[in-house]
Write a protein that holds these residues in place. Structure first.
Motif, mmCIF file in Angstrom:
data_model
loop_
_atom_site.group_PDB
_atom_site.id
_atom_site.type_symbol
_atom_site.label_atom_id
_atom_site.label_comp_id
_atom_site.label_asym_id
_atom_site.label_seq_id
_atom_site.Cartn_x
_atom_site.Cartn_y
_atom_site.Cartn_z
ATOM 1 N N THR A 19 0.872 -1.178 0.000
ATOM 2 C CA THR A 19 0.000 0.000 0.000
ATOM 3 C C THR A 19 0.908 1.227 0.000
ATOM 4 O O THR A 19 1.954 1.239 0.645
ATOM 5 N N GLU A 20 0.494 2.268 -0.745
ATOM 6 C CA GLU A 20 1.351 3.450 -0.827
ATOM 7 C C GLU A 20 0.536 4.689 -0.429
ATOM 8 O O GLU A 20 -0.586 4.862 -0.909
ATOM 9 N N LYS A 21 1.120 5.491 0.444
ATOM 10 C CA LYS A 21 0.408 6.702 0.875
ATOM 11 C C LYS A 21 1.097 7.924 0.277
ATOM 12 O O LYS A 21 2.318 8.045 0.309
ATOM 13 N N PHE A 22 0.292 8.833 -0.257
ATOM 14 C CA PHE A 22 0.813 10.047 -0.907
ATOM 15 C C PHE A 22 0.358 11.278 -0.138
ATOM 16 O O PHE A 22 -0.823 11.413 0.158
ATOM 17 N N LEU A 23 1.308 12.155 0.136
ATOM 18 C CA LEU A 23 0.965 13.413 0.800
ATOM 19 C C LEU A 23 1.092 14.544 -0.219
ATOM 20 O O LEU A 23 2.093 14.657 -0.924
ATOM 21 N N PHE A 24 0.067 15.373 -0.295
ATOM 22 C CA PHE A 24 0.069 16.506 -1.225
ATOM 23 C C PHE A 24 -0.068 17.806 -0.447
ATOM 24 O O PHE A 24 -0.834 17.878 0.513
ATOM 25 N N GLU A 25 0.656 18.822 -0.913
ATOM 26 C CA GLU A 25 0.460 20.150 -0.331
ATOM 27 C C GLU A 25 -0.279 20.994 -1.359
ATOM 28 O O GLU A 25 0.115 21.064 -2.520
ATOM 29 N N LEU A 26 -1.365 21.609 -0.934
ATOM 30 C CA LEU A 26 -2.186 22.399 -1.852
ATOM 31 C C LEU A 26 -1.638 23.820 -1.941
ATOM 32 O O LEU A 26 -0.743 24.204 -1.198
ATOM 33 N N LYS A 27 -2.233 24.589 -2.838
ATOM 34 C CA LYS A 27 -1.750 25.947 -3.094
ATOM 35 C C LYS A 27 -1.688 26.792 -1.822
ATOM 36 O O LYS A 27 -0.774 27.584 -1.636
ATOM 37 N N ASP A 28 -2.691 26.620 -0.954
ATOM 38 C CA ASP A 28 -2.739 27.410 0.283
ATOM 39 C C ASP A 28 -2.028 26.714 1.447
ATOM 40 O O ASP A 28 -2.271 27.037 2.608
ATOM 41 N N LYS A 29 -1.177 25.723 1.100
ATOM 42 C CA LYS A 29 -0.361 24.982 2.089
ATOM 43 C C LYS A 29 -1.169 23.958 2.880
ATOM 44 O O LYS A 29 -0.621 23.297 3.771
ATOM 45 N N ASP A 30 -2.464 23.837 2.634
ATOM 46 C CA ASP A 30 -3.228 22.759 3.257
ATOM 47 C C ASP A 30 -2.671 21.440 2.765
ATOM 48 O O ASP A 30 -2.118 21.365 1.657
ATOM 49 N N ARG A 31 -2.853 20.400 3.558
ATOM 50 C CA ARG A 31 -2.307 19.101 3.161
ATOM 51 C C ARG A 31 -3.401 18.029 3.139
ATOM 52 O O ARG A 31 -4.283 18.038 4.002
ATOM 53 N N ILE A 32 -3.310 17.166 2.166
ATOM 54 C CA ILE A 32 -4.245 16.041 2.086
ATOM 55 C C ILE A 32 -3.462 14.778 1.715
ATOM 56 O O ILE A 32 -2.309 14.866 1.285
ATOM 57 N N GLU A 33 -4.120 13.638 1.859
ATOM 58 C CA GLU A 33 -3.461 12.379 1.530
ATOM 59 C C GLU A 33 -4.350 11.520 0.627
ATOM 60 O O GLU A 33 -5.580 11.627 0.668
ATOM 61 N N SER A 34 -3.699 10.660 -0.141
ATOM 62 C CA SER A 34 -4.393 9.655 -0.950
ATOM 63 C C SER A 34 -3.666 8.341 -0.716
ATOM 64 O O SER A 34 -2.468 8.338 -0.418
ATOM 65 N N VAL A 35 -4.382 7.245 -0.873
ATOM 66 C CA VAL A 35 -3.768 5.936 -0.631
ATOM 67 C C VAL A 35 -4.009 5.021 -1.826
ATOM 68 O O VAL A 35 -5.141 4.880 -2.297
ATOM 69 N N PHE A 36 -2.922 4.415 -2.301
ATOM 70 C CA PHE A 36 -2.994 3.475 -3.427
ATOM 71 C C PHE A 36 -2.897 2.059 -2.863
ATOM 72 O O PHE A 36 -1.958 1.740 -2.135
ATOM 73 N N ILE A 37 -3.887 1.235 -3.158
ATOM 74 C CA ILE A 37 -3.959 -0.109 -2.572
ATOM 75 C C ILE A 37 -3.967 -1.170 -3.683
ATOM 76 O O ILE A 37 -5.013 -1.471 -4.256
#
Ligand code: SF4
Length: 342
Positions: free
Chosen positions: A79-97
């Motif tokens: 499983t792979e977890k991805f961290l993204f930083e958005l334009k306003d520096k907010d952060r979200i994650e997505s997970v590839f399974i």
């Protein structure tokens, strides 16, 4: 000069409308859409079946937002977890399974979450904002190019946030994912998961997108569910049951109930019986997920607890699957996503 707009914030229908409003040729919206989502081209100059003059005109009107992966973590189970930083520096994650016969991407729909389910880290910092359409679609585009040549075959809205609380952007992103001239996901390959927002379930049913619905249930006892999921106060089980029954009238396929088995909380015989009673007459299946290690104030069920719960469900003639939690070691399992914002 007019401010440019992010082309990924529009589904195909909206893009056609913008093209018409700007005196562009309508069918060129479909051509551009297909370049972006089918051929993954993100600059107008490479769209060679469109005249140079039009490409210049489009470039003055639109820009392409793009996601940079800030961090990637790989679990023992791949499983792979991805961290993204958005334009306003907010952060979200997505997970590839990845699994043997399919590979699922779990995407986020909001920055934070309002609903504060007690077993979920995503809601702990509270709610910041809805994700834009582009921010939902870009999770897919970034992960899909990172994991290539592996292919994402299924998409679930089970990451950070409550997708039905960001209804318009989530459903428009789904239209982008499903458009045959773009990414072309089959409708049964997309699943939206909700904590039980009744109005959202009703609205989704009316849209008849054909996608799957999953409901985080976790208890069929009013008091226990309210304790675990405060949203149950506003949308109690009786109303939830009616909404999902109605949903299955519009969409003729089983909905899924997610049920995390939490030690000593919802795993007794009485809990199983209540669950059997709750799902009676609903076209559904149940996903049992043994709580992932000991986190927050909850503990993993022991094997006897899990077995006896399963036995009880079996004797009640209920269809269920016992799922293995994925990505625990990198905090990518259900309820563990905890990217925060500044
Ligand atoms: S489980 Fe879903 S709805 Fe509940 S707090 Fe977590 S992200 Fe929000």
């Amino acid at each position: 000069m007019q401010e440019k707009v992010d082309i990924k914030n529009y589904c195909l229908q909206e893009l056609k409308e913008i093209f018409c409003a700007n005196n562009f040729i309508e069918y060129q919206a479909s051509q551009v859409f297909s370049w972006v989502y089918a051929k993954r081209v993100e600059d107008f100059y490479s769209m060679t079946n469109i005249s140079k003059e039009m490409r210049l005109a489009f470039a003055e009107k639109f820009y392409f937002s793009k996601f940079k992966i800030v961090k990637k973590e790989l679990s023992n189970d791949k499983t792979e977890k991805f961290l993204f930083e958005l334009k306003d520096k907010d952060r979200i994650e997505s997970v590839f399974i990845p699994e043997e016969s399919r590979a699922t991407l779990c995407v986020s729909s909001q920055v934070g979450c309002k609903f504060n389910c007690k077993f979920c880290l995503s809601g702990k910092p509270g709610f910041k904002r809805n994700l834009k359409i582009s921010e939902i679609v870009n999770q897919y585009l970034a992960v899909s190019s990172s994991v290539a040549p592996s292919k994402i075959t299924n998409l679930v809205f089970m990451g950070i946030g409550e997708p039905l609380d960001n209804f318009s952007n989530v459903t428009k992103a789904i239209e982008i994912f499903m458009a045959p001239s773009g990414i072309g996901f089959g409708k049964r390959k997309i699943c939206v998961s909700t904590c039980g927002l009744i109005e959202g379930i009703e609205k989704l049913a009316r849209l008849k997108l054909g996608i799957k619905l999953s409901v985080s249930l976790h208890s069929a006892d009013e008091a226990i569910r309210t304790k675990l999921m405060p949203v149950n106060k506003k949308y109690p089980l009786k109303e939830l049951s009616k909404a999902v029954k109605d949903f299955t009238k519009y969409e003729k396929y089983p909905i899924t109930f997610e049920y995390a088995l939490i030690h000593g909380i919802n795993t007794g015989k009485e809990d199983a019986r209540k669950l059997i009673k709750f799902v009676h007459g609903i076209n559904c299946k149940i996903n049992l997920i043994p709580w992932n290690k000991s986190s927050l104030e909850f503990n993993q069920p022991d094997s006897m607890e899990t077995e006896s719960f399963c036995r009880e469900l079996k004797s009640g003639g209920v269809f269920f699957t016992l799922r293995k939690p994925r990505g625990q070691d990198i905090n990518a399992a259900c309820g563990q996503l905890a990217a925060s914002w500044s």
